[in-house]
Motif scaffolding. Structure first.
Motif, PDB file in Angstrom:
ATOM      1  N   SER A 124      10.788  34.665  37.880  1.00  0.00           N
ATOM      2  CA  SER A 124      11.094  33.943  36.637  1.00  0.00           C
ATOM      3  C   SER A 124      11.317  34.899  35.464  1.00  0.00           C
ATOM      4  N   SER A 125      10.902  36.138  35.608  1.00  0.00           N
ATOM      5  CA  SER A 125      11.056  37.111  34.524  1.00  0.00           C
ATOM      6  C   SER A 125      12.483  37.640  34.395  1.00  0.00           C
ATOM      7  N   ILE A 126      13.306  37.440  35.404  1.00  0.00           N
ATOM      8  CA  ILE A 126      14.669  37.978  35.353  1.00  0.00           C
ATOM      9  C   ILE A 126      15.546  37.062  34.512  1.00  0.00           C
ATOM     10  N   GLN A 127      16.098  37.628  33.464  1.00  0.00           N
ATOM     11  CA  GLN A 127      16.969  36.921  32.529  1.00  0.00           C
ATOM     12  C   GLN A 127      18.365  37.546  32.585  1.00  0.00           C
ATOM     13  N   VAL A 128      19.374  36.719  32.495  1.00  0.00           N
ATOM     14  CA  VAL A 128      20.758  37.191  32.476  1.00  0.00           C
ATOM     15  C   VAL A 128      21.550  36.388  31.450  1.00  0.00           C
ATOM     16  N   PRO A 129      22.636  36.945  30.966  1.00  0.00           N
ATOM     17  CA  PRO A 129      23.526  36.147  30.121  1.00  0.00           C
ATOM     18  C   PRO A 129      24.126  35.016  30.951  1.00  0.00           C
ATOM     19  N   PRO A 130      24.276  33.819  30.384  1.00  0.00           N
ATOM     20  CA  PRO A 130      24.831  32.702  31.152  1.00  0.00           C
ATOM     21  C   PRO A 130      26.288  32.940  31.531  1.00  0.00           C
ATOM     22  N   LEU A 131      26.664  32.358  32.648  1.00  0.00           N
ATOM     23  CA  LEU A 131      28.039  32.385  33.155  1.00  0.00           C
ATOM     24  C   LEU A 131      28.524  33.798  33.476  1.00  0.00           C
ATOM     25  N   LEU A 132      27.592  34.672  33.776  1.00  0.00           N
ATOM     26  CA  LEU A 132      27.929  36.067  34.046  1.00  0.00           C
ATOM     27  C   LEU A 132      28.678  36.232  35.360  1.00  0.00           C
ATOM     28  N   LEU A 133      28.277  35.503  36.389  1.00  0.00           N
ATOM     29  CA  LEU A 133      28.843  35.677  37.720  1.00  0.00           C
ATOM     30  C   LEU A 133      29.941  34.669  38.052  1.00  0.00           C
ATOM     31  N   LEU A 134      30.050  33.628  37.268  1.00  0.00           N
ATOM     32  CA  LEU A 134      31.004  32.561  37.549  1.00  0.00           C
ATOM     33  C   LEU A 134      32.452  33.036  37.679  1.00  0.00           C
ATOM     34  N   PRO A 135      32.949  33.929  36.835  1.00  0.00           N
ATOM     35  CA  PRO A 135      34.363  34.323  36.968  1.00  0.00           C
ATOM     36  C   PRO A 135      34.718  34.884  38.349  1.00  0.00           C
ATOM     37  N   PHE A 136      33.795  35.590  38.975  1.00  0.00           N
ATOM     38  CA  PHE A 136      34.067  36.131  40.307  1.00  0.00           C
ATOM     39  C   PHE A 136      34.209  35.015  41.331  1.00  0.00           C
ATOM     40  N   LEU A 137      33.344  34.023  41.217  1.00  0.00           N
ATOM     41  CA  LEU A 137      33.383  32.892  42.142  1.00  0.00           C
ATOM     42  C   LEU A 137      34.616  32.022  41.892  1.00  0.00           C
ATOM     43  N   LEU A 165      39.634  39.587  35.280  1.00  0.00           N
ATOM     44  CA  LEU A 165      38.815  40.743  35.650  1.00  0.00           C
ATOM     45  C   LEU A 165      38.675  41.730  34.493  1.00  0.00           C
ATOM     46  N   ASP A 166      39.738  41.917  33.732  1.00  0.00           N
ATOM     47  CA  ASP A 166      39.655  42.802  32.566  1.00  0.00           C
ATOM     48  C   ASP A 166      38.637  42.274  31.553  1.00  0.00           C
ATOM     49  N   ASN A 167      38.657  40.967  31.321  1.00  0.00           N
ATOM     50  CA  ASN A 167      37.691  40.365  30.395  1.00  0.00           C
ATOM     51  C   ASN A 167      36.258  40.518  30.894  1.00  0.00           C
ATOM     52  N   VAL A 168      36.061  40.337  32.206  1.00  0.00           N
ATOM     53  CA  VAL A 168      34.724  40.494  32.776  1.00  0.00           C
ATOM     54  C   VAL A 168      34.250  41.935  32.617  1.00  0.00           C
ATOM     55  N   ARG A 169      35.140  42.896  32.880  1.00  0.00           N
ATOM     56  CA  ARG A 169      34.774  44.315  32.710  1.00  0.00           C
ATOM     57  C   ARG A 169      34.346  44.600  31.263  1.00  0.00           C
ATOM     58  N   LYS A 170      35.096  44.061  30.313  1.00  0.00           N
ATOM     59  CA  LYS A 170      34.759  44.274  28.898  1.00  0.00           C
ATOM     60  C   LYS A 170      33.406  43.647  28.558  1.00  0.00           C
ATOM     61  N   ASN A 196      32.758  47.279  41.507  1.00  0.00           N
ATOM     62  CA  ASN A 196      33.783  47.787  42.408  1.00  0.00           C
ATOM     63  C   ASN A 196      34.588  46.604  42.922  1.00  0.00           C
ATOM     64  N   VAL A 197      35.875  46.666  42.708  1.00  0.00           N
ATOM     65  CA  VAL A 197      36.782  45.630  43.176  1.00  0.00           C
ATOM     66  C   VAL A 197      37.712  46.288  44.183  1.00  0.00           C
ATOM     67  N   SER A 198      37.790  45.695  45.377  1.00  0.00           N
ATOM     68  CA  SER A 198      38.659  46.264  46.408  1.00  0.00           C
ATOM     69  C   SER A 198      39.449  45.161  47.080  1.00  0.00           C
ATOM     70  N   SER A 199      40.573  45.572  47.643  1.00  0.00           N
ATOM     71  CA  SER A 199      41.457  44.605  48.268  1.00  0.00           C
ATOM     72  C   SER A 199      42.116  45.227  49.489  1.00  0.00           C
ATOM     73  N   THR A 200      42.146  44.468  50.574  1.00  0.00           N
ATOM     74  CA  THR A 200      42.923  44.833  51.752  1.00  0.00           C
ATOM     75  C   THR A 200      43.899  43.694  51.996  1.00  0.00           C
ATOM     76  N   ASP A 201      44.694  43.822  53.032  1.00  0.00           N
ATOM     77  CA  ASP A 201      45.627  42.743  53.358  1.00  0.00           C
ATOM     78  C   ASP A 201      44.890  41.453  53.709  1.00  0.00           C
ATOM     79  N   GLU A 202      43.651  41.586  54.228  1.00  0.00           N
ATOM     80  CA  GLU A 202      42.906  40.416  54.678  1.00  0.00           C
ATOM     81  C   GLU A 202      41.864  39.920  53.693  1.00  0.00           C
ATOM     82  N   GLU A 203      41.330  40.826  52.850  1.00  0.00           N
ATOM     83  CA  GLU A 203      40.161  40.447  52.053  1.00  0.00           C
ATOM     84  C   GLU A 203      40.196  41.037  50.652  1.00  0.00           C
ATOM     85  N   PHE A 204      39.710  40.224  49.711  1.00  0.00           N
ATOM     86  CA  PHE A 204      39.460  40.662  48.334  1.00  0.00           C
ATOM     87  C   PHE A 204      37.948  40.687  48.176  1.00  0.00           C
TER      88      PHE A 204
END
Length: 179
Positions: free
Chosen positions: A77-90, A138-143, A156-164
């Protein structure tokens, strides 16, 4: 808006699924209304929001889409994060990784090791036509990460023909954290 349009179409076809979708949408809206304006929130609330988002996506897509979420059994319960931090990736994983014509998947995993939060998002990579514009998400998330975490993160963002794939590690106890 897409979700509301989907619910409208579902009402005549599958009223039970339409009811489930309204409930999932209301959970998201409640979070957005009450939590998203906070500077930080408990990680557990962020994870609940992400889980609700994924449940809504599962209702939207067919069973042919492999959607997986791997979460820690318990979140301190002690772990705090800014809201909506991970949503853009999903969101990006669902937006760009789903094809109705080809097998598709979205896999999300979150782990906590001491003060480090590790998030991995993988999705099928379906070729984007030459005429599609690349977004600025992604640029906005990095900023945002740079402002909030300084040098206390790795993305780290990586991409192959099959997977992002997106690998994000946050040092929540880092000296450069600004929230």
């Amino acid at each position: 808006m897409n979700t509301l349009n989907n619910i409208h179409a579902l009402i005549d076809v599958d009223s039970e699924k339409a009811k489930e979708t309204v409930i999932e949408l209301s959970k998201l809206m409640r979070f957005l209304l009450y939590e998203s304006g906070q500077r930080v929130i408990p990680l557990a609330k962020e994870v609940t929001f992400l889980s609700n988002f994924v449940e809504l996506m599962k209702l939207r897509y067919t069973e042919n889409i492999d959607i997986q979420m791997e979460l820690p059994e318990s979140i301190p319960s002690s772990i705090q994060v800014p809201p909506l931090l991970l949503l853009p990736f999903l969101e990006n994983a669902f937006k760009h990784g789903i094809s109705y014509r080809k097998p598709s998947y979205v896999h999300f995993s979150l782990s906590i090791n001491e003060s480090k939060l590790c998030c991995i998002v993988k999705n099928s990579n379906h070729s984007r036509g030459d005429n599609q514009k690349v977004g600025i998400g992604l640029d906005n998330v990095r900023k945002r990460l740079q402002i909030l975490f300084g040098s206390s993160y790795q993305l780290n963002v990586s991409s192959t023909d099959e997977e992002f794939r997106v690998d994000l590690t946050l040092d929540l106890a880092g000296s450069n954290v600004n929230f």
